[in-house]
Design a protein around this motif. Structure first.
Motif, PDB file in Angstrom:
ATOM      1  N   LEU A 609      22.066   6.988   7.954  1.00  0.00           N
ATOM      2  CA  LEU A 609      20.645   7.235   7.704  1.00  0.00           C
ATOM      3  C   LEU A 609      20.364   8.724   7.503  1.00  0.00           C
ATOM      4  CD1 LEU A 609      19.054   4.735  10.259  1.00  0.00           C
ATOM      5  CD2 LEU A 609      18.849   4.640   7.756  1.00  0.00           C
ATOM      6  N   PHE A 610      21.031   9.538   8.270  1.00  0.00           N
ATOM      7  CA  PHE A 610      20.887  10.993   8.107  1.00  0.00           C
ATOM      8  C   PHE A 610      21.337  11.411   6.705  1.00  0.00           C
ATOM      9  CE2 PHE A 610      23.084  15.207   8.750  1.00  0.00           C
ATOM     10  CZ  PHE A 610      21.930  15.971   8.781  1.00  0.00           C
ATOM     11  N   ALA A 611      22.527  10.954   6.295  1.00  0.00           N
ATOM     12  CA  ALA A 611      23.035  11.295   4.966  1.00  0.00           C
ATOM     13  C   ALA A 611      22.146  10.701   3.870  1.00  0.00           C
ATOM     14  CB  ALA A 611      24.471  10.789   4.819  1.00  0.00           C
ATOM     15  N   LEU A 612      21.638   9.480   4.094  1.00  0.00           N
ATOM     16  CA  LEU A 612      20.757   8.850   3.112  1.00  0.00           C
ATOM     17  C   LEU A 612      19.478   9.663   2.948  1.00  0.00           C
ATOM     18  CD1 LEU A 612      19.955   6.463   1.282  1.00  0.00           C
ATOM     19  CD2 LEU A 612      19.103   5.296   3.342  1.00  0.00           C
ATOM     20  N   CYS A 617      16.209  13.400  -0.439  1.00  0.00           N
ATOM     21  CA  CYS A 617      15.601  14.712  -0.677  1.00  0.00           C
ATOM     22  C   CYS A 617      16.157  15.355  -1.940  1.00  0.00           C
ATOM     23  CB  CYS A 617      15.835  15.634   0.525  1.00  0.00           C
ATOM     24  SG  CYS A 617      14.883  15.191   1.998  1.00  0.00           S
ATOM     25  N   TYR A 618      17.411  15.075  -2.275  1.00  0.00           N
ATOM     26  CA  TYR A 618      18.010  15.575  -3.513  1.00  0.00           C
ATOM     27  C   TYR A 618      17.284  14.982  -4.726  1.00  0.00           C
ATOM     28  CZ  TYR A 618      22.491  17.760  -1.978  1.00  0.00           C
ATOM     29  OH  TYR A 618      23.456  18.584  -1.467  1.00  0.00           O
ATOM     30  N   LEU A 619      16.937  13.692  -4.652  1.00  0.00           N
ATOM     31  CA  LEU A 619      16.585  12.958  -5.870  1.00  0.00           C
ATOM     32  C   LEU A 619      15.327  13.429  -6.618  1.00  0.00           C
ATOM     33  CD1 LEU A 619      17.837   9.417  -4.841  1.00  0.00           C
ATOM     34  CD2 LEU A 619      18.887  11.098  -6.361  1.00  0.00           C
ATOM     35  N   PRO A 620      14.236  13.914  -6.148  1.00  0.00           N
ATOM     36  CA  PRO A 620      13.777  13.838  -4.756  1.00  0.00           C
ATOM     37  C   PRO A 620      12.850  12.649  -4.586  1.00  0.00           C
ATOM     38  CG  PRO A 620      12.421  15.389  -5.952  1.00  0.00           C
ATOM     39  CD  PRO A 620      13.361  14.776  -6.960  1.00  0.00           C
ATOM     40  N   ASP A 621      13.000  11.980  -3.471  1.00  0.00           N
ATOM     41  CA  ASP A 621      12.126  10.868  -3.116  1.00  0.00           C
ATOM     42  C   ASP A 621      11.780  11.021  -1.636  1.00  0.00           C
ATOM     43  OD1 ASP A 621      10.800   8.520  -2.633  1.00  0.00           O
ATOM     44  OD2 ASP A 621      12.297   7.217  -3.598  1.00  0.00           O
ATOM     45  N   PRO A 622      10.851  11.939  -1.313  1.00  0.00           N
ATOM     46  CA  PRO A 622      10.554  12.217   0.095  1.00  0.00           C
ATOM     47  C   PRO A 622      10.022  11.015   0.862  1.00  0.00           C
ATOM     48  CG  PRO A 622       8.972  13.302  -1.367  1.00  0.00           C
ATOM     49  CD  PRO A 622      10.064  12.785  -2.233  1.00  0.00           C
ATOM     50  N   ALA A 624      11.065   7.891   0.514  1.00  0.00           N
ATOM     51  CA  ALA A 624      12.256   7.144   0.940  1.00  0.00           C
ATOM     52  C   ALA A 624      12.991   7.892   2.049  1.00  0.00           C
ATOM     53  CB  ALA A 624      13.180   6.925  -0.253  1.00  0.00           C
ATOM     54  N   ALA A 625      13.023   9.220   1.943  1.00  0.00           N
ATOM     55  CA  ALA A 625      13.650  10.011   2.998  1.00  0.00           C
ATOM     56  C   ALA A 625      12.909   9.833   4.319  1.00  0.00           C
ATOM     57  CB  ALA A 625      13.680  11.488   2.603  1.00  0.00           C
ATOM     58  N   ALA A 626      11.588   9.772   4.264  1.00  0.00           N
ATOM     59  CA  ALA A 626      10.789   9.582   5.478  1.00  0.00           C
ATOM     60  C   ALA A 626      11.058   8.215   6.091  1.00  0.00           C
ATOM     61  CB  ALA A 626       9.312   9.749   5.155  1.00  0.00           C
ATOM     62  N   ARG A 627      11.263   7.196   5.239  1.00  0.00           N
ATOM     63  CA  ARG A 627      11.576   5.864   5.768  1.00  0.00           C
ATOM     64  C   ARG A 627      12.925   5.883   6.496  1.00  0.00           C
ATOM     65  NH1 ARG A 627       9.267   4.298   0.781  1.00  0.00           N
ATOM     66  NH2 ARG A 627      11.306   4.029  -0.215  1.00  0.00           N
ATOM     67  N   ALA A 628      13.877   6.618   5.945  1.00  0.00           N
ATOM     68  CA  ALA A 628      15.176   6.743   6.620  1.00  0.00           C
ATOM     69  C   ALA A 628      15.015   7.436   7.973  1.00  0.00           C
ATOM     70  CB  ALA A 628      16.152   7.521   5.737  1.00  0.00           C
ATOM     71  N   ALA A 629      14.173   8.468   8.014  1.00  0.00           N
ATOM     72  CA  ALA A 629      13.940   9.181   9.270  1.00  0.00           C
ATOM     73  C   ALA A 629      13.260   8.284  10.301  1.00  0.00           C
ATOM     74  CB  ALA A 629      13.094  10.421   9.013  1.00  0.00           C
ATOM     75  N   THR A 630      12.337   7.443   9.845  1.00  0.00           N
ATOM     76  CA  THR A 630      11.638   6.530  10.762  1.00  0.00           C
ATOM     77  C   THR A 630      12.616   5.524  11.351  1.00  0.00           C
ATOM     78  OG1 THR A 630       9.569   6.776   9.510  1.00  0.00           O
ATOM     79  CG2 THR A 630       9.776   4.837  10.935  1.00  0.00           C
ATOM     80  N   ARG A 652      13.923  15.789   9.034  1.00  0.00           N
ATOM     81  CA  ARG A 652      12.467  15.939   8.919  1.00  0.00           C
ATOM     82  C   ARG A 652      12.074  17.324   8.399  1.00  0.00           C
ATOM     83  NH1 ARG A 652      10.648  12.770  14.464  1.00  0.00           N
ATOM     84  NH2 ARG A 652      10.244  10.758  13.466  1.00  0.00           N
ATOM     85  N   ALA A 653      12.854  18.345   8.772  1.00  0.00           N
ATOM     86  CA  ALA A 653      12.569  19.686   8.258  1.00  0.00           C
ATOM     87  C   ALA A 653      12.762  19.728   6.743  1.00  0.00           C
ATOM     88  CB  ALA A 653      13.477  20.710   8.938  1.00  0.00           C
ATOM     89  N   LEU A 654      13.816  19.068   6.244  1.00  0.00           N
ATOM     90  CA  LEU A 654      14.053  19.029   4.796  1.00  0.00           C
ATOM     91  C   LEU A 654      12.941  18.261   4.073  1.00  0.00           C
ATOM     92  CD1 LEU A 654      17.911  18.411   4.586  1.00  0.00           C
ATOM     93  CD2 LEU A 654      16.682  20.478   3.946  1.00  0.00           C
ATOM     94  N   ILE A 655      12.527  17.139   4.666  1.00  0.00           N
ATOM     95  CA  ILE A 655      11.451  16.351   4.059  1.00  0.00           C
ATOM     96  C   ILE A 655      10.176  17.190   3.973  1.00  0.00           C
ATOM     97  CG2 ILE A 655       9.963  14.327   4.345  1.00  0.00           C
ATOM     98  CD1 ILE A 655      12.360  12.983   5.812  1.00  0.00           C
TER      99      ILE A 655
END
Length: 817
Positions: A609-612, A617-622, A624-630, A652-655
């Motif tokens: 999940l961390f890597a996802l 964030c690369y793609l960027p799709d913040p 989706a990144a937030a859903r991974a963090a949740t 979360r800092a990257l998001i």
């Protein structure tokens, strides 16, 4: 052990005296008086204050001068409050300290070198059994206990041997053993540096240890020499010896071997050789003979002194030969000294005959015990021997046999550790002559492997490669026994840890041995996982991805959900490193779908999940990144390792950075730094500091951003984090450009390009484009290069991504009509 220095004590004393004298001076100046007998000196009060103040400043300068060469990252703020540091690491290289005789001249020479250190390496040579290891152990035993006088010369000892511990003597094992002489705080920091930088960190380790004046013993290096030329066959150790001779303040290294080590001339000039070319003097040998026969079982008290003297001469006064002789006479009542006199063999042949005859006196249980020790090739706890030989021999019989072998000197024993060992002469003989039954050897190897499996420790406690020593020896025994399946599975268990610590040489060698023997889906998936991790550690992301894909095919065939998720996780990382974050998304999604029911499963899911989240964030799709963090946060539990919480803060800092929520980004940075500080992954704190620098640069705080990136660069260089170091230099180049220094930006971008390319990091092309901006002919060319640089960064959130308006400003006014 570090103690207060003379300047520190003087500072304290002078401060106290200055306080008293100043009080007296003030008293006089304000109308006070001194006792009658001191009245005539009252005019000296203020000059004395000045004298003491000057002395205080001088001593303070001396104290600062003494520590001038010690970098901040190696200085301990409170050397007495940073936890215990070991004084002695490893097992003595000989159990013969208490029976050691004579060798006064050799002891004095070796002790003199330990005290004065005229050269950096002392090589003790001589034939097998002559007493090399005993000499070293005898001299250094004097320094094992704390002693104020001795500590000025030696305050730390490390014993390593090819016949103890994990068996292998390499730079990694040496590094971790020496690091144990340091307080935990320094040790952890240097071990993290080692994981990323390897041999290059030795100079930092030597500097940190300099005040302790350690001595490092490398015993039985014969096992690592070319049998024909005598040259040290280990390039790794040659590199270590080169570092010892080229770095400042190295430990004194003492080696033992039958022949000189055959090191390069640049190293050879730093070696003092102590060659033990003869056995004991006759009178000392006689005393040792009588000591070995203290119980009278060998009947030496009835032997004429003339015959004993002749016997000593026949075995050339070699201590091990004397011990074997007593053992033979005690065990075989019909044996006579005359047979020894009639043999008239050369020393080595005579020793071989004594070993052979001694073993012929053993019963079935005794032979089994010595076979076990020879196969183990390392000291073993005596309490473990009965279980290892069950059901072939009754435990009580084995215990009695081990006691007898120790009392007869056929096994060495150290009461402090409770371990027994087989002398190298005897071990070589047993392996050559008594291990002639392949099936018998296979059974013993498997028993040793099964016993070692019970000695494993929890993965959460691993810090260095020595923490997986049991697994490494287990692998060796299983491979020798033909148990390829279990060996490969054990390799896969420790592969990730070894790859993260940059210690994959032995693993790669083991994988090469089994490459054509992994014939089931289960073993194939474990093999490819380990191979992929080794490739990833060496910087070959493409080859790693190939291995992980091959492993996935096998894992699916075996139906192993955990192995499949683990391979998906690492494939996602490899694809991100190759510059394809979009392709990395799918395997990471699959890995994160594993049920996080147990500890291992939860670790894989959280890591995925961390890597996802980073990939999103690369793609960027913040979003989706937030859903991974949740999801990540929902799986965490109160007692989980602190670095898992640091991962969440990092994500979360990257998001927040990607979405422009700078306040949240900075809060998460602080939270993550605090969690990383108390974890085995302290070195990763640089990525969070980099986020802080990116926020500052985006907000226009250019000077503070530059300072932050310079700190990140310095820390990454310290921990040998090539990827983070290259990113920090590239971010510094962007910072210089924003600050209006295009020429400085070009220089930094060139540095970043060279560094990233040398480590096969795909973002190197972004640095190349940025380096060309300063040489572009016009604004349009500069704008095109800036856009290419941003595009080549592939959305990497660890790098600065200027808005289009800033790109236009940096490029300058357009020349288009």
């Amino acid at each position: 052990m570090r103690r207060p220095s003379i300047p520190n004590i003087s500072l304290a004393a002078l401060t106290g005296l200055l306080t008293v004298v100043t009080g007296v001076a003030i008293n006089v100046a304000t109308g006070g008086s001194l006792p009658d007998q001191l009245q005539k000196y009252q005019g000296w009060a203020w000059p004395v204050v000045g004298l003491f103040a000057s002395a205080l400043v001088l001593v303070g300068m001396l104290q600062a001068w003494q520590t001038r060469d010690e970098p901040d990252h190696l200085r301990v703020a409170d050397p007495f409050g940073d936890g215990p540091a070991a004084r002695v690491v490893g097992e003595r290289v000989s159990a013969a300290v208490d029976v050691f005789r004579d060798r006064v001249e050799f002891c004095d020479r070796l002790r003199g070198h330990v005290l004065s250190r005229p050269t950096r390496i002392v090589s003790v040579t001589g034939r097998r059994g002559i007493g090399k290891s005993g000499l070293v152990a005898k001299v250094l035993a004097e320094f094992e206990e704390p002693d104020e006088a001795a500590d000025a010369f030696v305050d730390g000892l490390v014993y390593l041997s090819t016949r103890t511990g994990v068996g292998a003597v390499d730079t990694a094992r040496i590094f971790h053993a020496l690091a144990r002489l340091l307080p935990p705080g320094q040790r952890v920091q240097l071990e993290e540096q080692w994981a990323n930088g390897g041999v290059g960190v030795l100079s930092d380790l030597f500097l940190a240890l300099a005040r302790r004046k350690p001595v490092l013993v490398l015993d039985n290096l014969d096992d690592l020499q070319d049998p024909d030329t005598g040259r040290l066959a280990s390039a790794d150790l040659v590199s270590f010896f080169t570092s010892v001779c080229s770095c400042r303040n190295p430990p004194l290294v003492i080696t033992t071997s039958q022949r000189p080590l055959g090191l390069p001339p640049t190293v050879g000039v730093h070696i003092t050789r102590i060659d033990i070319d003869a056995g004991l003097e006759v009178d000392d040998a006689l005393a040792l003979l009588r000591h070995f026969d203290a119980d009278g079982e060998a009947g030496l008290c009835a032997v004429p002194v003339a015959d004993l003297r002749r016997a000593v001469r026949e075995v050339h006064g070699i201590p091990r030969g004397l011990e074997l002789l007593v053992t033979l006479l005690a065990e075989r009542k019909t044996a006579t000294l005359q047979r020894l006199f009639d043999a008239a063999n050369a020393p080595d042949m005579l020793l071989g005959c004594l070993v052979s005859e001694g073993f012929e006196t053993l019963d079935r249980v005794g032979r089994a015990v010595l076979r076990l020790f020879a196969l183990a090739d390392t000291p073993l706890p005596v309490d473990a021997i009965p279980g290892l030989l069950y059901p072939d021999a009754a435990p009580a019989a084995v215990t009695r046999c081990v006691d007898r072998l120790i009392s007869r000197g056929m096994l060495g024993f150290e009461r402090l550790s409770g371990r027994a060992r087989l002398h190298p002469i005897d071990s070589d003989y047993v392996r050559r002559s008594l291990l002639d039954d392949p099936e018998q050897q296979r059974v013993l190897d498997l028993r040793l492997a099964d016993w070692l499996a019970t000695r494993r420790t929890e993965a959460s406690s691993w810090r260095t490669s020595t923490d997986v020593a049991a697994q490494r020896r287990e692998i060796r025994h299983r491979l020798r026994a033909g148990d390829v399946r279990t060996a490969v599975l054990v390799i896969a268990e420790i592969a990730e840890f070894l790859a993260e610590h940059g210690e994959t040489d032995e693993m790669e060698s083991d994988l090469a041995r089994v490459r054509d023997l992994v014939d089931t889906p289960e073993t194939r998936s474990a093999y490819e996982l380990s191979r992929g991790l080794a490739e990833l550690a060496s910087g070959s992301s493409e080859e790693a991805a190939v291995a992980f894909r091959a492993g996935l095919v096998a894992a699916r065939q075996s139906g192993d959900a955990f192995a499949t998720a683990r391979l998906h996780m690492w494939l996602g990382d490899a694809l991100r490193y190759t510059g394809d974050p979009a392709a990395a998304r799918e395997p990471l999604l699959r890995a994160s779908a594993l049920s996080p029911a147990d500890g291992s499963g939860r670790a894989v899911v959280l890591r995925s999940l961390f890597a996802l989240g980073i990939v999103e964030c690369y793609l960027p799709d913040p979003a989706a990144a937030a859903r991974a963090a949740t999801r990540f946060e929902a799986i965490l539990r109160p007692g989980d390792p602190s670095h898992w919480r640091a991962w969440l803060s990092d994500l979360r800092a990257l998001i927040a950075l990607v979405t422009g929520d700078h306040a949240t980004a900075l809060r998460e940075v602080e939270r993550g730094v605090a969690n990383f500080a108390d974890s085995p992954q302290q070195a990763l704190v640089g990525y969070l500091q980099s986020v802080r620098g990116l926020v500052l640069l985006t907000e226009g705080a250019v000077d503070e951003a530059a300072r932050t990136f310079r700190d990140v660069r310095q820390g990454a260089a310290l921990y040998r984090q090539a990827r983070l170091e290259g990113f920090a230099v590239l971010n510094l180049a962007w910072t210089s450009l924003v600050a209006g220094d295009p020429s400085g930006a070009s220089v930094l971008a060139c540095e970043a390009a060279d560094h990233l390319a040398a480590h096969r990091i795909v973002e190197a092309s972004a640095a190349v484009h940025l380096a060309m901006v300063g040489r572009a002919a016009d604004a349009d060319a500069r704008r095109a290069l800036l856009r290419r640089s941003v595009q080549a960064q592939q959305g990497n959130p660890d790098l600065f991504h200027p808005a289009e308006e800033l790109v236009d400003r940096l490029a300058g006014p357009s020349t288009e009509p």
